[in-house]
Design a protein around this motif. Structure first.
Motif, PDB file in Angstrom:
ATOM      1  N   THR A   1       0.835  -1.195   0.000  1.00 29.93           N
ATOM      2  CA  THR A   1       0.000   0.000   0.000  1.00 29.93           C
ATOM      3  C   THR A   1       0.873   1.249   0.000  1.00 29.93           C
ATOM      4  N   ILE A   2       0.243   2.339  -0.340  1.00 28.85           N
ATOM      5  CA  ILE A   2       0.890   3.644  -0.384  1.00 28.85           C
ATOM      6  C   ILE A   2       0.223   4.511   0.680  1.00 28.85           C
ATOM      7  N   ASN A   3       0.999   5.294   1.378  1.00 26.80           N
ATOM      8  CA  ASN A   3       0.419   6.297   2.272  1.00 26.80           C
ATOM      9  C   ASN A   3       0.010   7.502   1.455  1.00 26.80           C
ATOM     10  N   GLN A   4      -1.191   7.945   1.692  1.00 22.30           N
ATOM     11  CA  GLN A   4      -1.722   9.128   1.019  1.00 22.30           C
ATOM     12  C   GLN A   4      -2.139  10.113   2.104  1.00 22.30           C
ATOM     13  N   ILE A   5      -1.904  11.377   1.860  1.00 20.98           N
ATOM     14  CA  ILE A   5      -2.329  12.411   2.800  1.00 20.98           C
ATOM     15  C   ILE A   5      -3.677  12.942   2.330  1.00 20.98           C
ATOM     16  N   SER A   6      -4.639  12.964   3.242  1.00 21.29           N
ATOM     17  CA  SER A   6      -5.940  13.571   2.972  1.00 21.29           C
ATOM     18  C   SER A   6      -6.048  14.820   3.826  1.00 21.29           C
ATOM     19  N   ILE A   7      -6.419  15.916   3.184  1.00 24.96           N
ATOM     20  CA  ILE A   7      -6.440  17.225   3.834  1.00 24.96           C
ATOM     21  C   ILE A   7      -7.833  17.824   3.710  1.00 24.96           C
ATOM     22  N   PHE A   8      -8.395  18.223   4.836  1.00 23.67           N
ATOM     23  CA  PHE A   8      -9.642  18.964   4.827  1.00 23.67           C
ATOM     24  C   PHE A   8      -9.314  20.367   4.333  1.00 23.67           C
ATOM     25  N   LEU A   9      -9.971  20.772   3.267  1.00 25.02           N
ATOM     26  CA  LEU A   9      -9.623  22.014   2.593  1.00 25.02           C
ATOM     27  C   LEU A   9     -10.831  22.942   2.521  1.00 25.02           C
ATOM     28  N   GLU A  10     -10.737  24.071   3.203  1.00 24.70           N
ATOM     29  CA  GLU A  10     -11.809  25.060   3.135  1.00 24.70           C
ATOM     30  C   GLU A  10     -11.863  25.626   1.720  1.00 24.70           C
TER      31      GLU A  10
ATOM     32  N   ILE B   1       3.567  25.434   1.726  1.00 24.00           N
ATOM     33  CA  ILE B   1       4.173  24.829   2.925  1.00 24.00           C
ATOM     34  C   ILE B   1       5.092  23.676   2.509  1.00 24.00           C
ATOM     35  N   LEU B   2       4.601  22.856   1.599  1.00 22.36           N
ATOM     36  CA  LEU B   2       5.383  21.700   1.143  1.00 22.36           C
ATOM     37  C   LEU B   2       6.563  22.137   0.278  1.00 22.36           C
ATOM     38  N   SER B   3       6.321  23.063  -0.607  1.00 21.34           N
ATOM     39  CA  SER B   3       7.362  23.537  -1.518  1.00 21.34           C
ATOM     40  C   SER B   3       8.547  24.142  -0.782  1.00 21.34           C
ATOM     41  N   LYS B   4       8.269  24.920   0.250  1.00 20.73           N
ATOM     42  CA  LYS B   4       9.340  25.578   1.017  1.00 20.73           C
ATOM     43  C   LYS B   4      10.271  24.563   1.672  1.00 20.73           C
ATOM     44  N   GLU B   5       9.773  23.350   1.895  1.00 25.11           N
ATOM     45  CA  GLU B   5      10.592  22.308   2.517  1.00 25.11           C
ATOM     46  C   GLU B   5      11.060  21.274   1.494  1.00 25.11           C
ATOM     47  N   SER B   6      10.982  21.643   0.211  1.00 24.16           N
ATOM     48  CA  SER B   6      11.450  20.805  -0.906  1.00 24.16           C
ATOM     49  C   SER B   6      10.743  19.458  -0.976  1.00 24.16           C
ATOM     50  N   ILE B   7       9.464  19.451  -0.650  1.00 24.46           N
ATOM     51  CA  ILE B   7       8.668  18.230  -0.787  1.00 24.46           C
ATOM     52  C   ILE B   7       7.938  18.299  -2.114  1.00 24.46           C
ATOM     53  N   ARG B   8       8.173  17.305  -2.935  1.00 28.25           N
ATOM     54  CA  ARG B   8       7.585  17.245  -4.270  1.00 28.25           C
ATOM     55  C   ARG B   8       6.214  16.581  -4.208  1.00 28.25           C
TER      56      ARG B   8
ATOM     57  N   LYS C   1       0.494  19.537   9.739  1.00 32.40           N
ATOM     58  CA  LYS C   1      -0.081  19.620  11.088  1.00 32.40           C
ATOM     59  C   LYS C   1       0.548  20.751  11.893  1.00 32.40           C
ATOM     60  N   ASP C   2       1.874  20.922  11.771  1.00 35.24           N
ATOM     61  CA  ASP C   2       2.561  22.013  12.474  1.00 35.24           C
ATOM     62  C   ASP C   2       2.049  23.387  12.038  1.00 35.24           C
ATOM     63  N   ASN C   3       1.494  23.442  10.830  1.00 34.70           N
ATOM     64  CA  ASN C   3       0.963  24.694  10.295  1.00 34.70           C
ATOM     65  C   ASN C   3      -0.560  24.783  10.416  1.00 34.70           C
ATOM     66  N   GLY C   4      -1.132  23.958  11.286  1.00 34.47           N
ATOM     67  CA  GLY C   4      -2.554  24.033  11.581  1.00 34.47           C
ATOM     68  C   GLY C   4      -3.480  23.473  10.510  1.00 34.47           C
ATOM     69  N   VAL C   5      -2.946  22.628   9.648  1.00 29.40           N
ATOM     70  CA  VAL C   5      -3.754  22.032   8.584  1.00 29.40           C
ATOM     71  C   VAL C   5      -4.314  20.700   9.073  1.00 29.40           C
ATOM     72  N   SER C   6      -5.605  20.502   8.902  1.00 28.73           N
ATOM     73  CA  SER C   6      -6.255  19.251   9.292  1.00 28.73           C
ATOM     74  C   SER C   6      -5.957  18.193   8.233  1.00 28.73           C
ATOM     75  N   ALA C   7      -5.068  17.252   8.580  1.00 34.97           N
ATOM     76  CA  ALA C   7      -4.617  16.245   7.621  1.00 34.97           C
ATOM     77  C   ALA C   7      -4.427  14.909   8.310  1.00 34.97           C
ATOM     78  N   ASN C   8      -4.571  13.829   7.548  1.00 37.20           N
ATOM     79  CA  ASN C   8      -4.295  12.498   8.082  1.00 37.20           C
ATOM     80  C   ASN C   8      -3.777  11.596   6.972  1.00 37.20           C
ATOM     81  N   LEU C   9      -3.218  10.478   7.386  1.00 41.97           N
ATOM     82  CA  LEU C   9      -2.715   9.471   6.446  1.00 41.97           C
ATOM     83  C   LEU C   9      -3.732   8.365   6.291  1.00 41.97           C
TER      84      LEU C   9
END
Length: 141
Positions: free
Chosen positions: A2-11, A23-30, A60-68
Motif C-alpha cells: 500500500t501507499i500512504n496518502q495524505i488527505s487534507i480537509f480544505l476550506e 508549505i510543502l514547496s518551502k521544505e522541498s517536498i515534491r 499539522k505544524d501549520n494548523g492544517v487538518s490532515a491524516n494518512l
C-alpha cells in the motif's frame, strides 16, 4: 503493498490550496500526484508526495487538518481498454472502489485507488500479476 496518502480537509477559500502547496514547496517536498474533491463549502485534497511523513508533520505544524490513509497504486499500459479491463478485475471480485484518480507517465497510466477491502484487492493484484507500485517507485517517477 500500500501507499500512504495524505488527505487534507480544505476550506473552499481563495488561496487556501496555494497556502498548503507552499508549505510543502518551502521544505522541498515534491507533489507526485494530487486530486481535489469538493463541495460548495469544503474539499478534500488527496496528495502523494516525495516524503509523506515529513509532509504530514509540516501540515499539522501549520494548523492544517490532515491524516494518512492507505491506497493502492497500480501501473498499467496506457492502451485502449486497459483501464477498463483493470477495474473490471476488482469489480468481478466484488471489491468496491471508494475513490480513484490516475495520471499518465511515459506510456504508463498510474491508478491510485482506495477500496472497501484492501486484502481482497491485494489478492486480485497477485492473481492477475498487476504491477503494484511502492512509495519508492512512485517517488522515482
Amino acid at each position: 503493498m500500500t501507499i500512504n496518502q495524505i488527505s487534507i480537509f480544505l476550506e473552499n477559500k481563495f488561496g487556501r490550496l496555494n497556502e498548503i502547496l507552499s508549505i510543502l514547496s518551502k521544505e522541498s517536498i515534491r507533489v507526485i500526484t494530487a486530486t481535489v474533491a469538493d463541495t460548495s463549502d469544503y474539499g478534500i485534497l488527496r496528495l502523494i508526495t516525495s516524503n509523506q511523513i515529513k509532509a504530514l508533520q509540516l501540515l499539522k505544524d501549520n494548523g492544517v487538518s490532515a491524516n494518512l490513509n492507505t491506497v493502492l497504486a497500480i501501473s498499467i499500459e496506457s492502451t485502449m481498454g486497459k483501464f477498463a479491463e483493470t477495474i473490471e478485475l476488482f469489480t468481478k471480485a466484488g471489491i468496491s472502489i471508494e475513490y480513484m484518480y490516475s495520471f499518465s507517465f511515459s506510456g504508463k497510466t498510474i491508478l491510485v485507488l482506495r477500496t472497501n477491502n484492501i486484502d481482497a484487492a491485494h489478492d486480485v493484484i497477485r492473481r492477475y500479476n498487476l504491477n503494484n507500485l511502492s512509495e519508492a517507485e512512485l517517488n522515482n517517477l
